[in-house]
Design a protein around this motif. Structure first.
Motif, PDB file in Angstrom:
ATOM      1  N   ASN A  33       0.856  -1.208   0.252  1.00 29.66           N
ATOM      2  CA  ASN A  33      -0.195  -0.057  -0.281  1.00 29.66           C
ATOM      3  C   ASN A  33       0.764   1.067   0.231  1.00 29.66           C
ATOM      4  O   ASN A  33       0.989   1.399   1.132  1.00 29.66           O
ATOM      5  CB  ASN A  33      -1.314   0.315   1.624  1.00 29.66           C
ATOM      6  CG  ASN A  33      -1.691   1.062   1.512  1.00 29.66           C
ATOM      7  OD1 ASN A  33      -1.747   2.244   0.460  1.00 29.66           O
ATOM      8  ND2 ASN A  33      -2.657   1.272   2.410  1.00 29.66           N
ATOM      9  N   PHE A  34       1.087   1.938  -1.400  1.00 26.54           N
ATOM     10  CA  PHE A  34       1.727   2.771  -1.509  1.00 26.54           C
ATOM     11  C   PHE A  34       1.322   4.049  -0.618  1.00 26.54           C
ATOM     12  O   PHE A  34       2.127   5.279  -0.675  1.00 26.54           O
ATOM     13  CB  PHE A  34       2.269   3.005  -2.692  1.00 26.54           C
ATOM     14  CG  PHE A  34       2.746   2.061  -3.456  1.00 26.54           C
ATOM     15  CD1 PHE A  34       4.473   2.330  -3.013  1.00 26.54           C
ATOM     16  CD2 PHE A  34       2.573   1.045  -4.128  1.00 26.54           C
ATOM     17  CE1 PHE A  34       5.341   1.562  -3.440  1.00 26.54           C
ATOM     18  CE2 PHE A  34       3.419   0.476  -4.841  1.00 26.54           C
ATOM     19  CZ  PHE A  34       4.951   0.539  -4.549  1.00 26.54           C
ATOM     20  N   ALA A  35      -0.140   3.873  -0.419  1.00 30.12           N
ATOM     21  CA  ALA A  35      -0.234   5.016   0.325  1.00 30.12           C
ATOM     22  C   ALA A  35      -0.326   5.211   1.892  1.00 30.12           C
ATOM     23  O   ALA A  35      -0.775   6.132   2.534  1.00 30.12           O
ATOM     24  CB  ALA A  35      -2.461   5.272   0.048  1.00 30.12           C
ATOM     25  N   GLN A  36       0.315   4.149   2.365  1.00 32.36           N
ATOM     26  CA  GLN A  36      -0.401   4.144   4.243  1.00 32.36           C
ATOM     27  C   GLN A  36       0.465   4.772   4.300  1.00 32.36           C
ATOM     28  O   GLN A  36       0.329   5.822   5.772  1.00 32.36           O
ATOM     29  CB  GLN A  36       0.604   2.905   3.899  1.00 32.36           C
ATOM     30  CG  GLN A  36       0.746   2.029   5.774  1.00 32.36           C
ATOM     31  CD  GLN A  36      -1.282   1.658   6.098  1.00 32.36           C
ATOM     32  OE1 GLN A  36      -1.589   1.341   5.316  1.00 32.36           O
ATOM     33  NE2 GLN A  36      -1.366   2.562   6.918  1.00 32.36           N
ATOM     34  N   GLY A  37       2.336   5.427   4.182  1.00 32.79           N
ATOM     35  CA  GLY A  37       2.486   6.976   4.764  1.00 32.79           C
ATOM     36  C   GLY A  37       1.879   8.678   4.649  1.00 32.79           C
ATOM     37  O   GLY A  37       1.648   8.900   5.394  1.00 32.79           O
ATOM     38  N   GLU A  38       0.952   8.276   3.305  1.00 30.98           N
ATOM     39  CA  GLU A  38       0.372   9.036   3.014  1.00 30.98           C
ATOM     40  C   GLU A  38      -0.901   9.330   4.321  1.00 30.98           C
ATOM     41  O   GLU A  38      -1.366  10.952   4.638  1.00 30.98           O
ATOM     42  CB  GLU A  38       0.012  10.000   1.756  1.00 30.98           C
ATOM     43  CG  GLU A  38       0.563   9.908   0.624  1.00 30.98           C
ATOM     44  CD  GLU A  38       1.505  11.259   1.575  1.00 30.98           C
ATOM     45  OE1 GLU A  38       1.904  12.516   1.863  1.00 30.98           O
ATOM     46  OE2 GLU A  38       2.713  10.676   1.969  1.00 30.98           O
ATOM     47  N   THR A  93      -3.282   2.400  -4.997  1.00 33.78           N
ATOM     48  CA  THR A  93      -2.870   3.587  -4.175  1.00 33.78           C
ATOM     49  C   THR A  93      -1.688   4.585  -3.937  1.00 33.78           C
ATOM     50  O   THR A  93      -2.363   5.596  -3.267  1.00 33.78           O
ATOM     51  CB  THR A  93      -2.459   2.516  -3.319  1.00 33.78           C
ATOM     52  OG1 THR A  93      -0.972   1.420  -4.047  1.00 33.78           O
ATOM     53  CG2 THR A  93      -2.798   0.760  -2.632  1.00 33.78           C
ATOM     54  N   ILE A  94      -1.324   4.507  -5.222  1.00 33.65           N
ATOM     55  CA  ILE A  94      -0.386   5.627  -5.844  1.00 33.65           C
ATOM     56  C   ILE A  94      -1.283   6.749  -6.067  1.00 33.65           C
ATOM     57  O   ILE A  94      -1.410   7.806  -5.662  1.00 33.65           O
ATOM     58  CB  ILE A  94      -0.040   5.272  -7.199  1.00 33.65           C
ATOM     59  CG1 ILE A  94       1.372   4.316  -6.425  1.00 33.65           C
ATOM     60  CG2 ILE A  94       0.691   6.241  -7.546  1.00 33.65           C
ATOM     61  CD1 ILE A  94       1.917   3.525  -8.249  1.00 33.65           C
ATOM     62  N   TYR A  97      -2.202   8.409  -2.195  1.00 31.39           N
ATOM     63  CA  TYR A  97      -1.080   8.617  -1.829  1.00 31.39           C
ATOM     64  C   TYR A  97      -0.830  10.267  -2.584  1.00 31.39           C
ATOM     65  O   TYR A  97      -0.922  11.328  -1.871  1.00 31.39           O
ATOM     66  CB  TYR A  97       0.584   8.186  -2.529  1.00 31.39           C
ATOM     67  CG  TYR A  97       1.428   8.981  -2.644  1.00 31.39           C
ATOM     68  CD1 TYR A  97       2.077   8.739  -1.673  1.00 31.39           C
ATOM     69  CD2 TYR A  97       1.824  10.261  -3.123  1.00 31.39           C
ATOM     70  CE1 TYR A  97       3.514   9.373  -0.988  1.00 31.39           C
ATOM     71  CE2 TYR A  97       2.611  10.515  -3.206  1.00 31.39           C
ATOM     72  CZ  TYR A  97       3.995  10.341  -1.917  1.00 31.39           C
ATOM     73  OH  TYR A  97       4.699  10.629  -1.490  1.00 31.39           O
ATOM     74  N   ASN A 101      -2.103  14.039  -0.114  1.00 36.74           N
ATOM     75  CA  ASN A 101      -1.100  14.764  -0.235  1.00 36.74           C
ATOM     76  C   ASN A 101      -1.362  16.403  -0.591  1.00 36.74           C
ATOM     77  O   ASN A 101      -1.696  16.974   0.259  1.00 36.74           O
ATOM     78  CB  ASN A 101       0.325  13.789  -1.349  1.00 36.74           C
ATOM     79  CG  ASN A 101       1.509  15.331  -0.517  1.00 36.74           C
ATOM     80  OD1 ASN A 101       1.483  16.083  -0.488  1.00 36.74           O
ATOM     81  ND2 ASN A 101       1.843  14.444   0.655  1.00 36.74           N
ATOM     82  N   THR A 206       7.543  10.681   3.544  1.00 42.00           N
ATOM     83  CA  THR A 206       8.477   9.953   2.555  1.00 42.00           C
ATOM     84  C   THR A 206       8.716   9.281   2.531  1.00 42.00           C
ATOM     85  O   THR A 206       8.998   8.469   2.638  1.00 42.00           O
ATOM     86  CB  THR A 206       7.816  11.214   1.359  1.00 42.00           C
ATOM     87  OG1 THR A 206       7.328  11.641   1.013  1.00 42.00           O
ATOM     88  CG2 THR A 206       9.092  10.397   0.301  1.00 42.00           C
ATOM     89  N   LEU A 209       8.150   5.663   4.868  1.00 43.79           N
ATOM     90  CA  LEU A 209       7.526   4.664   4.747  1.00 43.79           C
ATOM     91  C   LEU A 209       8.408   3.747   4.620  1.00 43.79           C
ATOM     92  O   LEU A 209       9.390   2.365   4.176  1.00 43.79           O
ATOM     93  CB  LEU A 209       6.977   5.433   3.057  1.00 43.79           C
ATOM     94  CG  LEU A 209       6.307   4.004   2.798  1.00 43.79           C
ATOM     95  CD1 LEU A 209       5.193   3.874   3.826  1.00 43.79           C
ATOM     96  CD2 LEU A 209       5.482   4.699   1.933  1.00 43.79           C
TER      97      LEU A 209
END
Length: 281
Positions: A33-38, A93-94, A97, A101, A206, A209
């Protein structure tokens, strides 16, 4: 050295929580999940706003975690489950993100803000140890629930084989929503614990992550205990490297998790406890 180890454990606790959030979403969707950090960053802003509006820290934290759980569950039901295929999920997920953001920048701007710590009057080492202890209690309780309760058994069954779980009468859709909600709430905990050491701004997670991803790879993607142990190891390693290795300054500390990722994928792809993230040919 003790001071650096304590600080490393404090940072590592945050990395461990975010790594566990990555592992949970990976177990349910099969992709990172690339959106987890955001999503974590957004939850941290929510906690900051509560505190700014006068809510005590120890009230704002559980309220934020609860809101993050609901937001994660709703995201899974309204967005994730409507997308088919691994490629579609990755692109989604991108997209999340970028959207999250931009939303944070629109609502709170890009101004750097200071986030209060849970133990503001304690010395840095003890404050870091206290943060690590808080994370340890929450994550330990979560692992116990996953491994030793009926709900945990149902969640693990769905994560292992959704088709078999559905044939067994389990309401897979609701379990997937619970899984994503749990990942979001653990991520919120990570953001609140890490924010005092960072400036609160839309791009704050960013770099974090990358550390969390390294922790998950080290522990073994799919392993909850591996994510927790990996986070602590990465946190301590990063802190000691930045202190005692001459050429590893503030600008090169990000190389530490990258080295960990490459070393694990080359020497032990399954990590400490999990299955290989990348299968060898």
């Amino acid at each position: 050295m003790l001071q650096q180890i304590l600080q490393g454990l404090g940072a590592g606790a945050g990395y461990a929580a975010l790594a566990l959030a990555l592992v949970l979403s990976y177990r349910f969707t099969g992709i990172v999940n690339f959106a987890q950090g955001e999503l974590t960053m957004l939850a941290t802003y929510v906690a900051w706003q509560f505190i700014e509006d006068g809510l005590p820290y120890w009230v704002a934290l559980p309220v934020t975690v609860a809101i993050a759980f609901l937001a994660g569950a709703v995201t899974e039901r309204l967005v994730i489950r409507r997308v088919s295929g691994e490629f579609g999920l990755v692109v989604t997920t991108i997209g999340l993100y970028v959207l999250v953001n931009a939303l944070a920048s629109l609502v709170w701007s890009s101004t750097l803000r200071v986030f209060p710590g849970p133990f503001p009057d304690a010395p840095p080492g003890l404050a870091a140890l206290g943060a690590a202890g808080l994370a340890g209690l929450v994550l330990g309780a979560l692992v116990l629930v996953l491994r030793h309760t009926g709900l945990g058994l149902v969640i693990r069954a769905v994560a292992a084989d959704q088709r078999s779980a559905r044939l067994s009468g389990i309401r897979v859709g609701w379990v997937l929503a619970i899984g994503w909600g749990t990942a979001a709430s653990v991520g919120a905990l990570a953001g609140v614990l890490l924010a005092p050491a960072l400036f609160l701004e839309p791009g704050m997670m960013t770099g974090v992550l990358v550390y969390a991803f390294a922790a998950a790879v080290l522990g073994g993607f799919g392993s909850a205990r591996g994510a927790i142990l990996g986070g602590l190891v990465v946190g301590v390693t990063e802190t000691l490297a930045g202190t005692y290795v001459g050429f590893v300054g503030a600008d090169l500390k990000i190389a530490v998790p990258l080295v960990v990722i490459v070393a694990v994928l080359v020497l032990r792809p399954q990590g400490l406890f999990g299955a290989p993230l990348v299968e060898r040919a």
